[in-house]
Each structure stands twice: as C-alpha cells, then as structure tokens.
Design an enzyme around this catalytic site. Structure first.
Site, PDB file in Angstrom:
ATOM      1  N   SER A  19      18.443  37.441  31.902  1.00  0.00           N
ATOM      2  CA  SER A  19      18.685  37.675  32.567  1.00  0.00           C
ATOM      3  C   SER A  19      20.009  38.917  31.947  1.00  0.00           C
ATOM      4  O   SER A  19      20.017  38.642  31.019  1.00  0.00           O
ATOM      5  CB  SER A  19      20.019  37.063  33.931  1.00  0.00           C
ATOM      6  OG  SER A  19      21.066  36.085  33.420  1.00  0.00           O
ATOM      7  N   GLU A  21      22.676  41.532  31.703  1.00  0.00           N
ATOM      8  CA  GLU A  21      23.699  42.973  32.581  1.00  0.00           C
ATOM      9  C   GLU A  21      23.807  44.140  32.121  1.00  0.00           C
ATOM     10  O   GLU A  21      24.191  43.982  30.900  1.00  0.00           O
ATOM     11  CB  GLU A  21      24.880  42.020  32.418  1.00  0.00           C
ATOM     12  CG  GLU A  21      26.353  42.338  32.828  1.00  0.00           C
ATOM     13  CD  GLU A  21      27.882  41.650  32.713  1.00  0.00           C
ATOM     14  OE1 GLU A  21      27.462  40.643  33.157  1.00  0.00           O
ATOM     15  OE2 GLU A  21      28.038  42.212  32.621  1.00  0.00           O
ATOM     16  N   ASP A 113      40.457  42.217  37.409  1.00  0.00           N
ATOM     17  CA  ASP A 113      41.351  42.411  36.052  1.00  0.00           C
ATOM     18  C   ASP A 113      42.719  42.797  37.062  1.00  0.00           C
ATOM     19  O   ASP A 113      42.461  43.678  38.149  1.00  0.00           O
ATOM     20  CB  ASP A 113      41.172  42.306  35.126  1.00  0.00           C
ATOM     21  CG  ASP A 113      40.204  42.221  33.849  1.00  0.00           C
ATOM     22  OD1 ASP A 113      40.795  40.653  33.541  1.00  0.00           O
ATOM     23  OD2 ASP A 113      39.675  42.375  32.798  1.00  0.00           O
ATOM     24  N   PHE A 223      37.132  44.369  22.286  1.00  0.00           N
ATOM     25  CA  PHE A 223      36.804  43.468  23.548  1.00  0.00           C
ATOM     26  C   PHE A 223      37.696  42.251  23.705  1.00  0.00           C
ATOM     27  O   PHE A 223      38.172  41.268  24.379  1.00  0.00           O
ATOM     28  CB  PHE A 223      35.248  43.440  23.702  1.00  0.00           C
ATOM     29  CG  PHE A 223      34.823  44.222  24.337  1.00  0.00           C
ATOM     30  CD1 PHE A 223      35.970  45.594  24.857  1.00  0.00           C
ATOM     31  CD2 PHE A 223      33.502  44.741  24.124  1.00  0.00           C
ATOM     32  CE1 PHE A 223      34.338  46.378  25.117  1.00  0.00           C
ATOM     33  CE2 PHE A 223      32.627  45.407  24.210  1.00  0.00           C
ATOM     34  CZ  PHE A 223      32.829  46.056  25.104  1.00  0.00           C
ATOM     35  N   HIS A 273      21.896  34.859  29.455  1.00  0.00           N
ATOM     36  CA  HIS A 273      22.498  36.208  30.051  1.00  0.00           C
ATOM     37  C   HIS A 273      22.989  37.064  28.934  1.00  0.00           C
ATOM     38  O   HIS A 273      24.361  36.512  28.340  1.00  0.00           O
ATOM     39  CB  HIS A 273      23.754  35.462  31.172  1.00  0.00           C
ATOM     40  CG  HIS A 273      23.936  37.070  32.047  1.00  0.00           C
ATOM     41  ND1 HIS A 273      23.075  37.382  33.228  1.00  0.00           N
ATOM     42  CD2 HIS A 273      24.947  38.211  31.568  1.00  0.00           C
ATOM     43  CE1 HIS A 273      23.738  38.379  33.775  1.00  0.00           C
ATOM     44  NE2 HIS A 273      25.367  38.445  32.992  1.00  0.00           N
TER      45      HIS A 273
HETATM   46  P1  FAD Z   1      38.824  33.332  38.120  1.00  0.00           P
HETATM   47  O1  FAD Z   1      37.711  32.475  38.409  1.00  0.00           O
HETATM   48  O2  FAD Z   1      39.039  33.234  39.722  1.00  0.00           O
HETATM   49  O3  FAD Z   1      39.937  32.929  36.985  1.00  0.00           O
HETATM   50  C1  FAD Z   1      40.333  33.171  36.317  1.00  0.00           C
HETATM   51  C2  FAD Z   1      40.790  31.634  36.188  1.00  0.00           C
HETATM   52  O4  FAD Z   1      42.665  32.692  35.651  1.00  0.00           O
HETATM   53  C3  FAD Z   1      40.924  30.761  36.671  1.00  0.00           C
HETATM   54  O5  FAD Z   1      40.551  29.651  35.280  1.00  0.00           O
HETATM   55  C4  FAD Z   1      42.534  30.465  36.354  1.00  0.00           C
HETATM   56  O6  FAD Z   1      42.764  29.181  35.829  1.00  0.00           O
HETATM   57  C5  FAD Z   1      43.002  31.187  36.500  1.00  0.00           C
HETATM   58  N1  FAD Z   1      43.739  32.202  37.334  1.00  0.00           N
HETATM   59  C6  FAD Z   1      42.956  33.027  38.260  1.00  0.00           C
HETATM   60  N2  FAD Z   1      43.822  32.807  39.171  1.00  0.00           N
HETATM   61  C7  FAD Z   1      45.279  32.353  39.584  1.00  0.00           C
HETATM   62  C8  FAD Z   1      46.762  32.898  39.373  1.00  0.00           C
HETATM   63  N3  FAD Z   1      46.914  33.525  40.509  1.00  0.00           N
HETATM   64  N4  FAD Z   1      47.772  32.073  38.998  1.00  0.00           N
HETATM   65  C9  FAD Z   1      47.404  31.439  37.536  1.00  0.00           C
HETATM   66  N5  FAD Z   1      46.424  31.254  37.393  1.00  0.00           N
HETATM   67  C10 FAD Z   1      44.735  32.181  37.586  1.00  0.00           C
HETATM   68  N6  FAD Z   1      35.412  42.234  35.562  1.00  0.00           N
HETATM   69  C11 FAD Z   1      35.341  43.287  35.923  1.00  0.00           C
HETATM   70  O7  FAD Z   1      36.274  43.946  36.108  1.00  0.00           O
HETATM   71  N7  FAD Z   1      34.373  43.596  36.471  1.00  0.00           N
HETATM   72  C12 FAD Z   1      33.093  42.997  36.476  1.00  0.00           C
HETATM   73  O8  FAD Z   1      31.876  43.461  36.841  1.00  0.00           O
HETATM   74  C13 FAD Z   1      33.350  41.498  35.692  1.00  0.00           C
HETATM   75  N8  FAD Z   1      31.770  40.652  35.019  1.00  0.00           N
HETATM   76  C14 FAD Z   1      31.635  39.819  34.534  1.00  0.00           C
HETATM   77  C15 FAD Z   1      30.977  38.623  34.582  1.00  0.00           C
HETATM   78  C16 FAD Z   1      31.263  37.283  33.427  1.00  0.00           C
HETATM   79  C17 FAD Z   1      29.729  36.825  34.013  1.00  0.00           C
HETATM   80  C18 FAD Z   1      33.073  36.942  33.334  1.00  0.00           C
HETATM   81  C19 FAD Z   1      32.749  35.462  32.096  1.00  0.00           C
HETATM   82  C20 FAD Z   1      33.988  38.484  33.654  1.00  0.00           C
HETATM   83  C21 FAD Z   1      33.331  39.356  34.301  1.00  0.00           C
HETATM   84  N9  FAD Z   1      34.603  40.041  34.648  1.00  0.00           N
HETATM   85  C22 FAD Z   1      34.361  41.363  35.223  1.00  0.00           C
HETATM   86  C23 FAD Z   1      35.949  39.876  33.995  1.00  0.00           C
HETATM   87  C24 FAD Z   1      36.900  39.410  34.713  1.00  0.00           C
HETATM   88  O9  FAD Z   1      37.297  40.187  36.037  1.00  0.00           O
HETATM   89  C25 FAD Z   1      38.363  39.086  34.125  1.00  0.00           C
HETATM   90  O10 FAD Z   1      38.103  37.667  33.544  1.00  0.00           O
HETATM   91  C26 FAD Z   1      38.812  38.300  34.859  1.00  0.00           C
HETATM   92  O11 FAD Z   1      40.774  38.199  34.334  1.00  0.00           O
HETATM   93  C27 FAD Z   1      38.777  37.303  36.254  1.00  0.00           C
HETATM   94  O12 FAD Z   1      37.569  37.035  36.656  1.00  0.00           O
HETATM   95  P2  FAD Z   1      37.178  35.715  37.152  1.00  0.00           P
HETATM   96  O13 FAD Z   1      36.624  35.721  38.359  1.00  0.00           O
HETATM   97  O14 FAD Z   1      37.225  35.063  36.088  1.00  0.00           O
HETATM   98  O15 FAD Z   1      38.267  35.380  37.385  1.00  0.00           O
END
Ligand code: FAD
Length: 304
Positions: A19, A21, A113, A223, A273
């Site tokens: 895939s 991105e 973020d 990054f 990916h």
């Molecule tokens: P989550 O899976 O919700 O959490 C990540 C980690 O943070 C968890 O393991 C948890 O332990 C910790 N955590 C979460 N919430 C809390 C809390 N309230 N208190 C304490 N710890 C907590 N960013 C973008 O803006 N746009 C995108 O399109 C995008 N695409 C991405 C695609 C991939 C494949 C990856 C790996 C990252 C991408 N990101 C993107 C980056 C991502 O948004 C960041 O890494 C962000 O900091 C975490 O989002 P997440 O969904 O991984 O968080």
C-alpha cells in the site's frame, strides 16, 4: 550455484501486498507531481492507497479533494486518514459521513498530534473523540469500514512504557481495527521484537511495517526525533557526506530501503506500507525488487 535467497523471494512475491501513503498537496504544481506519482504506482495494483489528514479546515478539504479524485479517476482503493484533533464528535461524524457518501470504505483512524505541535500535552477537544481507540469505535459504529490504526515498534513518545502502548493498540483492535500500520523504523530486529510483544498481548491483526525510503536524510532525522523513531549510527554513516550529492544519495536510499524490505520478506513479512512522500521512484524500484510489477511486465515474463 542456486541463489536460494532469490528463489525464496520469487516464491514470496505472489503473497506480497503493498500500500502507498500520500499527503494532500498544497499547490496546483504539487498536485501535478502527486498525480504523476499516483499514475506511476497505480499499475502495481496496491491493496489500497492512503491519504493523510491534517489539522485545519483547508488541509482537511485537501484530503477530501485528493480522496475524491482517486475515487473518480483511478481504480485504486483509497483509505482516508482521520484524526480526533480540534474537532467535536459531531464534526468528526460529519466528516465520516461525507467520506462514506463519496464511496470511501477504508479509514486510517488516528488520535493525531496536539494543535500546539508535537511535544505539547495532548488535550482532547471538548466533546471530541479522545484517542485512536475512541475514533475506531465511532467508525465501526458508523458503517462496515476497513479500519487501520497506528502502531509504534519503538513505542509512542507519550507512552510511559511498552505495556501502556500495546494496551492502546489492543483497545483499538477490540473496537474494530483490522490492521495496524507501523511508524517507520530502520532496525528490523526492533520490528520483530515488537510483533512478538503484540502477539503475546493477544493481538492477532497484521502489523504492517511502514517503510520510509530516505529521500532526504536530514529531513528523516528531524521526523525521527519528533516521533520517537531511532536513526541507527550505521544508517547515518551510509548517508554521511552525501548532502551535496543528490544522485548518490538517491542510489544509497534505494539500496538501504531494498535491503530493509528484502530482509523483512526473508523474515516472512507479506504486507508493506510505503510512506511515499508523494514520490514514486524509490517505492517503484523497491516493489520491482520484491516482484511487484505492472501486470503487462509480469505477463511478458511468464510468456518468455
Ligand atoms: P493513539 O493510538 O490514540 O495513541 C498513541 C499512544 O499515545 C498510545 O500508545 C498511548 O499509550 C498514548 N496515549 C494516547 N492518548 C493518551 C492519553 N490521553 N494519555 C496518555 N497517553 C496517551 N498524524 C496526522 O496528523 N495525520 C495523519 O494522517 C497521520 N497518519 C499517520 C499514519 C500512521 C501509519 C502513523 C503511525 C502515524 C500517523 N500520524 C498522523 C501521526 C499520529 O497522529 C501521531 O503519532 C499521534 O501522536 C498519535 O496518534 P495515534 O492515533 O497513534 O494515537
């Protein structure tokens, strides 16, 4: 002499899925470049292509526009990234409904973020989805979507330890995610150890390695420091002195990424990916090496 490594890879090629991105382009010129990339990679028949999602209305509109164009002008299956950042549940639900109306069946669900930038404490938006797991639950509730989520082989920088990090992955899978895509990494042992931890935690969805071809080493270092990925000393050594020599940098980048992917194939990995950075050259070359080629080329080979 038989080259067993090559023979094993040729067998594996049939099982490999890729895939790609992309990020939504900011200008017409960049949109043209992205489209060239999409057209170059489309014949490789990726399982899906994903489009990232950012904070701010204009960025979000660009994601929707890019996804709409992929749906309208190609046979590719787009996956829309979606985050919880700076939006209420109602606003996110509206975006989900808009994507679904467009024909989107796949999402990459993320917390995102903080608006203030990486490193600031994440505060959920008032009455917003609080994290990736919460958003996955909402998507699963809205429809029968294919939902991917993030995974962090070196743990997310905000997670105090691996147990907390993997617990979040488990919550995302329990809420309906069917695949995790990893943050980029350069040490395959780190990935393998992570997958073992994940399996020990009773999580059985595919953990798809996110591969970042190093188009620009200094940018990758920046990054990596933001997202907690480790840049090994051997990698820095490979690119040392190539700042002013883009042609050699590109050749080294292709070699490094091919080496990483071929080693993962040897370890039994079948799904990849690619973080393309909207450029086709390196992902196309690496796909070629693992046997993912345009159908016409495969047919010619079979006939020969
Ligand atoms: P989550 O899976 O919700 O959490 C990540 C980690 O943070 C968890 O393991 C948890 O332990 C910790 N955590 C979460 N919430 C809390 C809390 N309230 N208190 C304490 N710890 C907590 N960013 C973008 O803006 N746009 C995108 O399109 C995008 N695409 C991405 C695609 C991939 C494949 C990856 C790996 C990252 C991408 N990101 C993107 C980056 C991502 O948004 C960041 O890494 C962000 O900091 C975490 O989002 P997440 O969904 O991984 O968080």
């Amino acid at each position: 002499m038989t080259n067993y490594r090559f023979a094993r890879q040729a067998d594996a090629a049939e099982k490999i899925r890729v895939s790609f991105e992309f990020f939504p382009p900011k200008t017409d010129e960049l949109a043209g470049k992205l489209w060239e990339t999409v057209e170059r990679l489309a014949p490789l028949k990726p399982a899906f292509v994903s489009v990232t999602y950012g904070a701010g209305g204009s960025t979000r509109e660009r994601t929707a526009h890019t996804v709409r164009r992929i749906l309208g002008e190609t046979e590719l299956m787009p996956a829309a990234h979606l985050t919880c950042v700076d939006a209420s549940r109602e606003q996110v639900d509206t975006v989900i409904a808009e994507f679904a109306d467009m024909g989107v069946k796949r999402f990459v669900a993320l917390r995102g973020d903080p608006v203030e930038g990486v490193g600031a404490a994440y505060r959920p938006y008032p009455n917003g989805y609080i994290n990736g797991a919460d958003l996955v639950g909402a998507l699963a509730h809205h429809g029968d979507f294919d939902i991917s989520v993030s995974a962090y082989p070196e743990k997310h920088p905000e997670s105090p330890d691996f147990a907390t990090d993997i617990d979040m992955l488990k919550r995302k899978v329990d809420n309906g995610a069917t695949r995790a895509i990893t943050q980029f990494f350069f040490d395959n042992d780190v990935y393998e150890r992570y997958v073992e931890r994940v399996r020990r935690a009773g999580i059985y969805v595919p953990i798809v390695p996110g591969i970042l071809p190093v188009h620009n080493f200094s940018q990758v270092v920046r990054f990596a420091s933001r997202c907690g990925a480790h840049v090994p000393a051997w990698l820095a050594e490979r690119f040392r002195g190539l700042e002013g020599d883009p042609a050699t940098h590109q050749l080294v980048a292709a070699a490094v990424a091919a080496e990483q992917v071929l080693d993962l194939v040897e370890r039994g990995v079948t799904d990849f990916h690619f973080y393309t950075m909207n450029r086709a050259d390196l992902p196309f070359a690496i796909c070629h090496m693992i046997g993912i080629r345009p159908p016409a080329e495969n047919a010619q080979q079979a006939a020969a």
